[in-house]
Write an enzyme that holds these catalytic residues in place. Structure first.
Site, PDB file in Angstrom:
ATOM      1  N   LYS A 205       0.764  -1.203  -0.058  1.00  0.00           N
ATOM      2  CA  LYS A 205      -0.098  -0.360  -0.240  1.00  0.00           C
ATOM      3  C   LYS A 205       0.742   1.215  -0.237  1.00  0.00           C
ATOM      4  O   LYS A 205       0.682   2.095  -0.635  1.00  0.00           O
ATOM      5  CB  LYS A 205      -0.948  -0.422   0.937  1.00  0.00           C
ATOM      6  CG  LYS A 205      -1.777   1.236   1.230  1.00  0.00           C
ATOM      7  CD  LYS A 205      -2.699   0.703   3.180  1.00  0.00           C
ATOM      8  CE  LYS A 205      -3.731   2.444   2.474  1.00  0.00           C
ATOM      9  NZ  LYS A 205      -4.485   1.853   3.915  1.00  0.00           N
ATOM     10  N   GLU A 211      10.249  -5.137   4.484  1.00  0.00           N
ATOM     11  CA  GLU A 211      10.204  -5.802   3.728  1.00  0.00           C
ATOM     12  C   GLU A 211      10.051  -6.228   3.280  1.00  0.00           C
ATOM     13  O   GLU A 211      11.234  -7.033   1.963  1.00  0.00           O
ATOM     14  CB  GLU A 211       9.531  -6.529   4.882  1.00  0.00           C
ATOM     15  CG  GLU A 211       9.488  -7.168   6.370  1.00  0.00           C
ATOM     16  CD  GLU A 211       9.835  -5.969   7.301  1.00  0.00           C
ATOM     17  OE1 GLU A 211       9.436  -4.986   6.580  1.00  0.00           O
ATOM     18  OE2 GLU A 211       8.565  -6.437   8.304  1.00  0.00           O
ATOM     19  N   GLY A 266      -5.630  -2.270   5.102  1.00  0.00           N
ATOM     20  CA  GLY A 266      -4.208  -3.576   4.008  1.00  0.00           C
ATOM     21  C   GLY A 266      -4.596  -5.068   4.621  1.00  0.00           C
ATOM     22  O   GLY A 266      -5.196  -5.670   4.209  1.00  0.00           O
ATOM     23  N   ARG A 267      -5.345  -5.114   5.989  1.00  0.00           N
ATOM     24  CA  ARG A 267      -6.084  -6.663   6.471  1.00  0.00           C
ATOM     25  C   ARG A 267      -7.791  -6.654   5.658  1.00  0.00           C
ATOM     26  O   ARG A 267      -8.087  -7.435   5.721  1.00  0.00           O
ATOM     27  CB  ARG A 267      -5.857  -6.852   8.095  1.00  0.00           C
ATOM     28  CG  ARG A 267      -6.597  -5.697   8.815  1.00  0.00           C
ATOM     29  CD  ARG A 267      -6.407  -6.132  10.519  1.00  0.00           C
ATOM     30  NE  ARG A 267      -6.952  -4.410  11.050  1.00  0.00           N
ATOM     31  CZ  ARG A 267      -6.761  -2.985  11.695  1.00  0.00           C
ATOM     32  NH1 ARG A 267      -5.040  -3.365  10.419  1.00  0.00           N
ATOM     33  NH2 ARG A 267      -6.493  -2.740  11.535  1.00  0.00           N
ATOM     34  N   GLU A 352      -5.041  -7.750  14.927  1.00  0.00           N
ATOM     35  CA  GLU A 352      -5.003  -5.430  14.609  1.00  0.00           C
ATOM     36  C   GLU A 352      -5.720  -4.629  14.713  1.00  0.00           C
ATOM     37  O   GLU A 352      -5.754  -4.022  14.989  1.00  0.00           O
ATOM     38  CB  GLU A 352      -3.910  -5.945  13.098  1.00  0.00           C
ATOM     39  CG  GLU A 352      -3.047  -4.719  13.162  1.00  0.00           C
ATOM     40  CD  GLU A 352      -2.336  -5.664  11.321  1.00  0.00           C
ATOM     41  OE1 GLU A 352      -1.266  -5.973  12.063  1.00  0.00           O
ATOM     42  OE2 GLU A 352      -3.067  -4.716  10.641  1.00  0.00           O
ATOM     43  N   HIS A 383      -4.632 -33.860  17.919  1.00  0.00           N
ATOM     44  CA  HIS A 383      -3.679 -34.986  18.539  1.00  0.00           C
ATOM     45  C   HIS A 383      -2.892 -33.685  18.747  1.00  0.00           C
ATOM     46  O   HIS A 383      -1.580 -34.262  19.400  1.00  0.00           O
ATOM     47  CB  HIS A 383      -3.221 -35.186  16.708  1.00  0.00           C
ATOM     48  CG  HIS A 383      -4.267 -36.075  16.090  1.00  0.00           C
ATOM     49  ND1 HIS A 383      -4.689 -37.538  16.614  1.00  0.00           N
ATOM     50  CD2 HIS A 383      -5.093 -36.346  15.946  1.00  0.00           C
ATOM     51  CE1 HIS A 383      -5.738 -38.550  15.929  1.00  0.00           C
ATOM     52  NE2 HIS A 383      -6.020 -37.266  15.133  1.00  0.00           N
ATOM     53  N   LYS A 503       7.919  -1.300  13.072  1.00  0.00           N
ATOM     54  CA  LYS A 503       8.577  -0.526  11.535  1.00  0.00           C
ATOM     55  C   LYS A 503       9.558   0.672  11.740  1.00  0.00           C
ATOM     56  O   LYS A 503      11.035   0.779  10.981  1.00  0.00           O
ATOM     57  CB  LYS A 503       7.773   0.156  10.021  1.00  0.00           C
ATOM     58  CG  LYS A 503       6.605  -0.526   9.740  1.00  0.00           C
ATOM     59  CD  LYS A 503       5.845  -0.234   8.742  1.00  0.00           C
ATOM     60  CE  LYS A 503       4.569  -1.318   7.989  1.00  0.00           C
ATOM     61  NZ  LYS A 503       3.423  -0.660   6.632  1.00  0.00           N
TER      62      LYS A 503
HETATM   63  C1  G6Q Z   1      -2.922  -3.779   7.770  1.00  0.00           C
HETATM   64  C2  G6Q Z   1      -1.836  -3.193   8.655  1.00  0.00           C
HETATM   65  C3  G6Q Z   1       0.019  -3.970   7.768  1.00  0.00           C
HETATM   66  C4  G6Q Z   1       0.620  -4.152   6.509  1.00  0.00           C
HETATM   67  C5  G6Q Z   1       1.605  -3.997   5.998  1.00  0.00           C
HETATM   68  C6  G6Q Z   1       2.310  -3.812   4.877  1.00  0.00           C
HETATM   69  O1  G6Q Z   1      -3.775  -3.860   7.851  1.00  0.00           O
HETATM   70  O2  G6Q Z   1      -1.405  -2.074   8.561  1.00  0.00           O
HETATM   71  O3  G6Q Z   1      -0.329  -5.367   8.396  1.00  0.00           O
HETATM   72  O4  G6Q Z   1      -0.534  -4.193   5.227  1.00  0.00           O
HETATM   73  O5  G6Q Z   1       2.398  -3.324   7.415  1.00  0.00           O
HETATM   74  O6  G6Q Z   1       2.087  -2.636   4.433  1.00  0.00           O
HETATM   75  P1  G6Q Z   1       1.938  -2.175   3.155  1.00  0.00           P
HETATM   76  O7  G6Q Z   1       1.300  -2.965   2.264  1.00  0.00           O
HETATM   77  O8  G6Q Z   1       2.206  -0.690   3.780  1.00  0.00           O
HETATM   78  O9  G6Q Z   1       4.227  -2.317   2.771  1.00  0.00           O
END
Ligand code: G6Q
Length: 538
Positions: A205, A211, A266-267, A352, A383, A503
């Site tokens: 996003k 990462e 994001g989620r 989250e 199990h 971050k």
């Molecule tokens: C989700 C969070 C988080 C995010 C990641 C990746 O709701 O905001 O999990 O999706 O940190 O972020 P980017 O898409 O900006 O790389």
């Protein structure tokens, strides 16, 4: 008014001492038609919530609390595009991404639907080109491998859905998801692939996440080691982002960028262009069916009376255990191997969103908020950790999720799978009383060990088959369940300052690990020592 000072809250506290102490054996004995009455169907799903430690009085009280707390009002505000994510001043409109009604969805007067539909068309064109072989790699070879690079919301949802719907994917394509900054993830995901046949989808996003950017740079290096020409990047890397400037700066042609918007969290983003690897793997028709399933659940959530509203019911049952019967966690137990990443996705959606201890007005709350979500597919979990659910000292409400048909009809596997699913909920609810243990000729000293108290609550969610439509509805059901709980707790379910912190912190330590001269470490003594040891040993 404070939630815990409301009359409705106090009624529930009193009920927790009476109904909360009743056994499911009694509740079932009192009402032969309990299961029938407490089964609610919607969008291809059948929720049997009868094995919960509730009565009508409890459900009415929970509903009254939800109304008093303004859950339905906030739901309507969300769906109407109001900026209910107050700490980021954003609307929350993942429902617009799957709006199949043909009706506009507006944020301050501006309809977002033309943009949503245009990106879906762009995704469909791109995936058709890749799937047909019309989109080739730089050397003209057909694309056979799709690697999604993203993390968190830009990874978990699509990765979970890809696994869930693998049986309906194009098996000629290898689809993998690289998220971890641990180089192992990238290395192991690419080691057997030919760069000439590999396409990376860089999904972020913000397009700044450490990462993802690190993995994206490694992808470029890996591609160029074989393809040796910067111009190759355009044929092997596309981007999904809200940040066109950063995409261009990375060297990806913005013509190969798939846009989404700040009002997609994001989620909650798998329904947006973040779903591009799904569109490619599954094809546009299946992706559309996924959206349609979610849209059906959105309509149900918006329109069904609260008493027969699946997200409302599941959300309120969770409130009952979390806030009145002291449960700390909630297990998600799919009896379907294809759903083996569901719990991981729902962990993010739930934890989250509602892992907050401050309410929307900035006050520290004096009640429990988001539960710990966890789970694994049945029967594997049986199990392993089910022992604790059956006989441990903690109350763990659980969702059992299953299907009446299978994509892999292999002798009697599916009947055995579902027999286990049903047997577990029965055993958890009704247990095994000491009289029965004694009647089985159990030595006296083992009777307490072999006694099952029961009264462990479960929901059972059943659908005919795991399809894009039923999966879309299921994921949307959980999203809205989380919404109901967050709204009732009066927290902002749509920010994630805890993620932001992570971050920032690593960015400070990274240069210290690698500095040419011994850095002047100014952390606590533990962190200083860990850094010093690592520097000396790396
Ligand atoms: C989700 C969070 C988080 C995010 C990641 C990746 O709701 O905001 O999990 O999706 O940190 O972020 P980017 O898409 O900006 O790389």
């Amino acid at each position: 008014m404070k939630l815990t000072e409301r009359d409705e809250w106090k009624v529930l506290e009193r009920l927790s001492e009476t109904v909360g102490a009743q056994h499911l054996r009694e509740l079932f004995a009192e009402e032969p038609g309990r299961a029938e009455r407490m089964t609610t169907e919607a969008c291809g799903w059948r929720l049997d919530w009868s094995k919960n430690r509730v009565t009508d009085e409890v459900m009415q009280a929970l509903l009254a609390l939800a109304r008093a707390a303004g859950v339905e009002t906030l739901r309507d505000q969300m769906l109407a595009g109001e900026r209910i994510n107050i700490t980021e001043n954003r609307a929350v409109l993942h429902t617009a991404l799957r709006n199949r009604s043909g009706q506009p969805v507006r944020i301050e007067g501006e309809d977002v639907m033309p943009g949503v539909l245009a990106v879906l068309d762009q995704m469909a064109d791109f995936s058709a080109a890749v799937r047909s072989g019309a989109w080739t790699g730089y050397t003209g070879k057909r694309i056979r491998n799709i690697i999604n690079i993203g993390i968190g919301g830009s990874d978990l949802g699509p990765a979970m859905v890809y696994e869930a719907l693998k049986s309906q994917s194009d098996r000629a394509l290898t689809v993998r998801f690289v998220s971890n900054v641990d180089g192992t993830h990238f290395a192991e995901s690419t080691r057997d692939l030919d760069p000439e046949e590999t396409l990376f989808i860089i999904a972020s996003k913000t397009f700044t996440t450490q990462e993802t950017m690190t993995n994206a740079h490694s992808a470029r290096t890996w591609l160029l080691a074989t393809l040796s020409d910067d111009a190759a990047i355009a044929k092997h890397c596309v981007a999904v982002s809200t940040n066109a400037e950063a995409v261009a700066a990375f060297g990806i042609d913005t013509a190969n960028m798939f846009e989404f918007w700040e009002w997609v969290g994001g989620r909650y983003s798998l329904w947006s262009a973040i779903g591009l690897p799904l569109m490619v793997a599954l094809g546009p028709d299946h992706f559309t069916a996924l959206l349609e399933g979610a849209h059906a659940m959105d309509r149900h959530f918006a329109e069904a009376p609260a008493e027969a509203n699946l997200p409302m019911l599941m959300g309120l049952l969770g409130i009952w255990y979390n806030n009145f019967l002291d449960a700390d966690s909630h297990a998600v137990l799919p009896y379907d191997q294809y759903l083996h990443r569901l719990a991981a996705h729902l962990q993010q959606v739930d934890m989250e969103s509602n892992g907050k201890r401050v309410d929307r007005d900035g006050n520290v709350v004096d009640y429990q908020t988001g539960p710990i979500i966890w789970g694994e597919p049945g029967t594997n979990g049986q199990h392993a950790f089910y022992q604790l659910i059956h006989q441990g000292s903690k109350l763990i409400p659980a969702d059992f999720i299953g299907f009446c048909t299978t994509h892999n009809a292999l002798s009697d596997h599916h009947d055995k799978l579902m027999a286990n699913c049903f047997a577990q909920t029965e055993a958890l609810a009704f247990g095994k009383p000491p009289e029965q243990v004694v009647a089985e000729d159990t030595p006296a000293e083992l009777v307490t060990h072999k006694t099952f108290e029961g009264n462990r609550p479960t929901n059972t969610l059943l659908a005919d088959a795991l399809t894009p439509h039923t999966l879309g509805a299921l994921v949307a059901l959980y999203e809205h369940k989380v919404f109901v709980q967050g709204a009732l707790w009066h927290v902002n379910s749509f920010d994630q300052w805890g993620v932001q912190l992570g971050k920032e912190l690593a960015a400070k330590i990274l240069p210290e690990l690698d500095a040419a001269i011994e850095p002047d470490l100014a952390h606590d003594s533990s962190t200083n020592a860990l850094i010093a040891h690592y520097r000396a040993t790396r």
